[in-house]
Design an enzyme around this catalytic site. Structure first.
Site, PDB file in Angstrom:
ATOM      1  N   HIS A 100       0.895  -1.166   0.000  1.00 60.06           N
ATOM      2  CA  HIS A 100       0.000   0.000   0.000  1.00 60.06           C
ATOM      3  C   HIS A 100       0.934   1.216   0.000  1.00 60.06           C
ATOM      4  O   HIS A 100       1.569   1.518   1.015  1.00 60.06           O
ATOM      5  CB  HIS A 100      -0.874  -0.063   1.254  1.00 60.06           C
ATOM      6  CG  HIS A 100      -2.111   0.761   1.185  1.00 60.06           C
ATOM      7  ND1 HIS A 100      -3.088   0.565   0.228  1.00 60.06           N
ATOM      8  CD2 HIS A 100      -2.554   1.790   1.966  1.00 60.06           C
ATOM      9  CE1 HIS A 100      -4.072   1.433   0.415  1.00 60.06           C
ATOM     10  NE2 HIS A 100      -3.760   2.186   1.461  1.00 60.06           N
ATOM     11  N   LYS A 143      -9.999   6.491  -3.570  1.00 58.91           N
ATOM     12  CA  LYS A 143      -9.032   7.506  -3.129  1.00 58.91           C
ATOM     13  C   LYS A 143      -7.676   7.091  -3.674  1.00 58.91           C
ATOM     14  O   LYS A 143      -7.294   5.915  -3.550  1.00 58.91           O
ATOM     15  CB  LYS A 143      -9.057   7.521  -1.599  1.00 58.91           C
ATOM     16  CG  LYS A 143      -7.953   8.263  -0.910  1.00 58.91           C
ATOM     17  CD  LYS A 143      -8.448   8.700   0.472  1.00 58.91           C
ATOM     18  CE  LYS A 143      -7.452   8.425   1.565  1.00 58.91           C
ATOM     19  NZ  LYS A 143      -7.905   8.932   2.879  1.00 58.91           N
ATOM     20  N   LYS A 183      -3.557   7.700  -3.637  1.00 64.48           N
ATOM     21  CA  LYS A 183      -2.519   8.262  -2.783  1.00 64.48           C
ATOM     22  C   LYS A 183      -1.457   8.886  -3.673  1.00 64.48           C
ATOM     23  O   LYS A 183      -0.811   8.172  -4.457  1.00 64.48           O
ATOM     24  CB  LYS A 183      -1.915   7.154  -1.926  1.00 64.48           C
ATOM     25  CG  LYS A 183      -2.871   6.669  -0.849  1.00 64.48           C
ATOM     26  CD  LYS A 183      -3.026   7.740   0.199  1.00 64.48           C
ATOM     27  CE  LYS A 183      -3.693   7.216   1.445  1.00 64.48           C
ATOM     28  NZ  LYS A 183      -3.702   8.201   2.517  1.00 64.48           N
ATOM     29  N   ASP A 212      -5.369  11.826  -1.933  1.00 66.25           N
ATOM     30  CA  ASP A 212      -4.836  12.191  -0.623  1.00 66.25           C
ATOM     31  C   ASP A 212      -3.341  12.432  -0.786  1.00 66.25           C
ATOM     32  O   ASP A 212      -2.605  11.536  -1.230  1.00 66.25           O
ATOM     33  CB  ASP A 212      -5.092  11.048   0.372  1.00 66.25           C
ATOM     34  CG  ASP A 212      -4.736  11.433   1.802  1.00 66.25           C
ATOM     35  OD1 ASP A 212      -4.239  12.559   2.016  1.00 66.25           O
ATOM     36  OD2 ASP A 212      -4.945  10.596   2.704  1.00 66.25           O
ATOM     37  N   GLU A 251      -7.392  15.721  -0.463  1.00 65.41           N
ATOM     38  CA  GLU A 251      -7.239  15.566   0.993  1.00 65.41           C
ATOM     39  C   GLU A 251      -5.837  16.010   1.421  1.00 65.41           C
ATOM     40  O   GLU A 251      -4.843  15.614   0.815  1.00 65.41           O
ATOM     41  CB  GLU A 251      -7.483  14.086   1.338  1.00 65.41           C
ATOM     42  CG  GLU A 251      -7.360  13.758   2.809  1.00 65.41           C
ATOM     43  CD  GLU A 251      -7.770  12.302   3.090  1.00 65.41           C
ATOM     44  OE1 GLU A 251      -8.499  11.690   2.263  1.00 65.41           O
ATOM     45  OE2 GLU A 251      -7.348  11.770   4.132  1.00 65.41           O
ATOM     46  N   ASP A 257      -7.320  16.327   6.994  1.00 65.81           N
ATOM     47  CA  ASP A 257      -7.126  15.045   7.673  1.00 65.81           C
ATOM     48  C   ASP A 257      -6.108  15.233   8.805  1.00 65.81           C
ATOM     49  O   ASP A 257      -6.501  15.446   9.951  1.00 65.81           O
ATOM     50  CB  ASP A 257      -6.676  13.975   6.673  1.00 65.81           C
ATOM     51  CG  ASP A 257      -6.435  12.634   7.340  1.00 65.81           C
ATOM     52  OD1 ASP A 257      -6.754  12.500   8.545  1.00 65.81           O
ATOM     53  OD2 ASP A 257      -5.914  11.700   6.693  1.00 65.81           O
ATOM     54  N   LYS A 299     -11.921  10.963  12.198  1.00 66.57           N
ATOM     55  CA  LYS A 299     -11.165   9.756  12.564  1.00 66.57           C
ATOM     56  C   LYS A 299     -11.235   9.595  14.071  1.00 66.57           C
ATOM     57  O   LYS A 299     -10.888  10.541  14.801  1.00 66.57           O
ATOM     58  CB  LYS A 299      -9.708   9.871  12.107  1.00 66.57           C
ATOM     59  CG  LYS A 299      -9.532   9.811  10.597  1.00 66.57           C
ATOM     60  CD  LYS A 299      -8.077   9.729  10.194  1.00 66.57           C
ATOM     61  CE  LYS A 299      -7.953   9.477   8.691  1.00 66.57           C
ATOM     62  NZ  LYS A 299      -6.545   9.428   8.247  1.00 66.57           N
ATOM     63  N   GLU A 309     -14.450   5.583   4.331  1.00 68.44           N
ATOM     64  CA  GLU A 309     -13.406   4.707   3.758  1.00 68.44           C
ATOM     65  C   GLU A 309     -13.093   3.588   4.754  1.00 68.44           C
ATOM     66  O   GLU A 309     -11.932   3.259   4.968  1.00 68.44           O
ATOM     67  CB  GLU A 309     -12.157   5.531   3.433  1.00 68.44           C
ATOM     68  CG  GLU A 309     -11.607   6.277   4.645  1.00 68.44           C
ATOM     69  CD  GLU A 309     -10.393   7.155   4.371  1.00 68.44           C
ATOM     70  OE1 GLU A 309     -10.075   7.421   3.201  1.00 68.44           O
ATOM     71  OE2 GLU A 309      -9.751   7.576   5.351  1.00 68.44           O
TER      72      GLU A 309
HETATM   73  C1  MUC Z   1      -5.023   8.674   5.395  1.00 64.32           C
HETATM   74  O1  MUC Z   1      -4.129   9.486   5.365  1.00 64.32           O
HETATM   75  O2  MUC Z   1      -6.149   9.061   5.137  1.00 64.32           O
HETATM   76  C2  MUC Z   1      -6.739   6.128   4.856  1.00 64.32           C
HETATM   77  C3  MUC Z   1      -6.939   5.338   3.781  1.00 64.32           C
HETATM   78  C4  MUC Z   1      -5.686   4.983   3.275  1.00 64.32           C
HETATM   79  O3  MUC Z   1      -5.432   4.307   2.313  1.00 64.32           O
HETATM   80  O4  MUC Z   1      -4.724   5.550   4.059  1.00 64.32           O
HETATM   81  C5  MUC Z   1      -5.344   6.197   5.101  1.00 64.32           C
HETATM   82  C6  MUC Z   1      -4.717   7.286   5.815  1.00 64.32           C
HETATM   83 MG    MG Z   2      -5.537  11.123   4.746  1.00 62.91          MG
END
Ligand code: MUC
Ligand code: MG
Length: 363
Positions: free
Chosen positions: A20, A166, A168, A197, A223, A248, A272, A326
C-alpha cells in the site's frame, strides 16, 4: 463501584494483501494495537488504537501506543469505575496528555463494555443515537502502478464493493501524479468518485498548481495537500480554488476542528476516531463540522475489525455524511481477527447491531 480485573494490550501485525504505497511510507503489513478489558462482573470490552507506517504518519507508533496504555493509562484505569466512561476518560486526561490513539483504544473498550452492560449498540451511547444502519465505503487504489490500480478499481466496481476511490499521491513529481489521476479518472470516473490524498506532501505553491490541474482532469476532492499545521495556507487554498479541500492530519480533535472551522480552512472534515482522541471526541468534531457548514467524511487509520466497527458505530450517528466513508481497513489485510467478519457488499458496510461494538475477537 465496579472495577477492572484484567487489562491486556497486544500488537497484532498482519500482512496486507498488496503493498500500500503512500507518500510517506509503503505498507506491507499493519500493526494494530488491541486492548481487552474485563470487569469484576465478567463483562469484556475491546478497543483498538492503530496508526500507519510506524512513526511516519504522526507522533504515535504501535509501540508508543502500547507503552502509553501499559505504563501510564493502566495505573489510572485500575483506580477508576469503568462503568463511568466520561469520568474515567477525564481522569486519564488529567495525567496523560495527547496520546490520542492510545486513549481511543481505551475509550472504545469502555464504551463496548457500557453497551454490553446496557444491552445496546455503542451508537446508542453517542449523540442522538444511530441514524443509519449502512455506510457507503470507498477503497484506496495505492498499488503504486496506474494500470494495476485501474484493474483493481474495475474489480471493485464489478463486485459492487466500492464506487468511491481515493488515490494516494504526493510521492512522485506533480506532472506524473496528475497523469496518474487523469488516467484513472478517464477509466473509472464516469462510474465512480475519484479523490486524492497528498498526506501533507506538497508546498502551498505546489498545491495551488496541483489542485487546479486535478480539478481539470475530473478529480472530486483533495485531501490534506499541505502540512496540517499550515492552517492559514489551507484557508488560502480553500478561498482561491473551487475543488474541495479535505482536512485530515490537521484535525486532532475538537479544538483543532474549531480552529479550522473558524479560519474556513477546510471544505470537508475527515472524521477519525483515533486522531480525534476517541469515539466521543470524533462525534464532537462531527458536530463542529456540521455546525460550521463543513461536509463530513468517515475516515480510517486502516484499523482492523475492532477500530473499524467502532468508527462505524460513530459514523452511523452522523446526520449527514456527504462524502461517505473509507472504512475498508479489514479488507486490506490477509487475515481476519474477528470471530465474525464485518459485512461488506453493495458498495457499503453494514453497521453491527449487537450490544457494544457488536463484534468479538476470534480467540
Ligand atoms: C489517510 O491518510 O487518510 C486512509 C486510507 C488509506 O489508504 O490511508 C489512510 C490514511
Ligand atoms: Mg488522509
Amino acid at each position: 463501584m465496579s472495577s477492572l480485573v484484567s487489562i491486556d494490550t497486544l500488537i497484532v501485525d498482519i500482512p496486507t494483501i498488496r503493498p500500500h504505497v503512500l507518500a510517506m511510507a509503503t505498507m506491507r503489513s499493519q500493526a494494530m494495537v488491541i486492548v481487552r478489558l474485563v470487569d469484576a462482573d465478567g463483562i469484556e470490552g475491546i478497543g483498538e488504537g492503530t496508526t500507519i507506517g510506524g512513526l511516519s504518519y504522526c507522533e504515535e507508533s504501535p509501540e508508543s501506543i502500547k507503552s502509553a496504555i501499559d505504563d501510564y493509562i493502566v495505573p489510572v484505569l485500575m483506580r477508576c469505575d469503568p462503568t463511568r466512561v466520561g469520568a474515567t476518560m477525564a481522569e486519564i486526561a488529567s495525567s496523560v496528555r495527547g496520546n490520542h490513539f492510545a486513549k481511543c483504544a481505551i475509550e472504545t473498550a469502555l464504551l463496548d463494555m457500557a453497551g454490553k452492560r446496557l444491552g445496546v449498540p455503542m451508537s446508542e451511547l453517542i449523540g442522538g443515537g444511530r441514524v443509519r444502519d449502512r455506510l457507503p465505503v470507498g477503497w484506496t487504489l495505492a498499488s503504486g502502478n496506474t494500470s494495476v490500480d485501474i484493474a483493481e478499481g474495475e474489480r471493485m466496481l464489478s463486485d459492487r464493493r466500492h464506487d468511491i476511490f481515493k488515490l494516494k499521491i504526493g510521492k512522485r513529481c506533480l506532472r506524473e501524479d496528475v497523469a496518474h489521476v487523469a488516467a484513472i479518472c478517464r477509466a473509472l470516473g464516469d462510474r465512480a468518485s475519484v479523490r486524492v490524498d497528498v498526506n501533507q506532501n506538497w508546498s502551498e505553491a505546489q498545491a495551488r498548481r496541483g489542485m487546479a490541474m486535478l480539478q481539470d482532469v475530473g478529480c472530486d476532492l483533495v485531501e490534506q495537500p499541505i502540512a496540517g499545521d499550515n492552517v492559514d495556507g489551507m484557508a488560502r487554498l480553500v478561498r482561491s480554488l473551487p475543488i474541495p479541500l479535505m482536512a485530515d492530519e490537521a484535525l486532532r480533535g475538537p479544538g483543532s476542528a474549531f480552529r479550522l472551522a473558524n479560519s474556513a480552512a477546510a471544505s470537508v472534515f475527515a472524521l477519525k476516531i483515533a486522531q480525534s482522541g476517541g469515539p466521543l471526541a470524533a462525534a464532537a468534531v462531527a458536530a463542529i463540522g456540521l455546525s460550521a457548514g463543513i461536509d463530513l467524511y468517515g475516515g480510517t487509520m486502516l484499523e482492523g475489525g475492532v477500530g473499524t466497527a467502532a468508527s462505524a458505530q460513530v459514523f452511523s450517528t452522523v446526520p449527514n455524511l456527504a462524502w461517505g466513508t473509507e472504512l475498508f481497513g479489514p479488507l486490506l489485510l490477509t487475515e481476519e481477527f474477528l470471530a465474525d467478519p464485518l459485512v461488506y457488499g453493495d458498495f457499503g458496510l453494514t453497521v453491527p447491531t449487537g450490544p457494544g461494538l457488536g463484534v468479538a475477537l476470534d480467540p
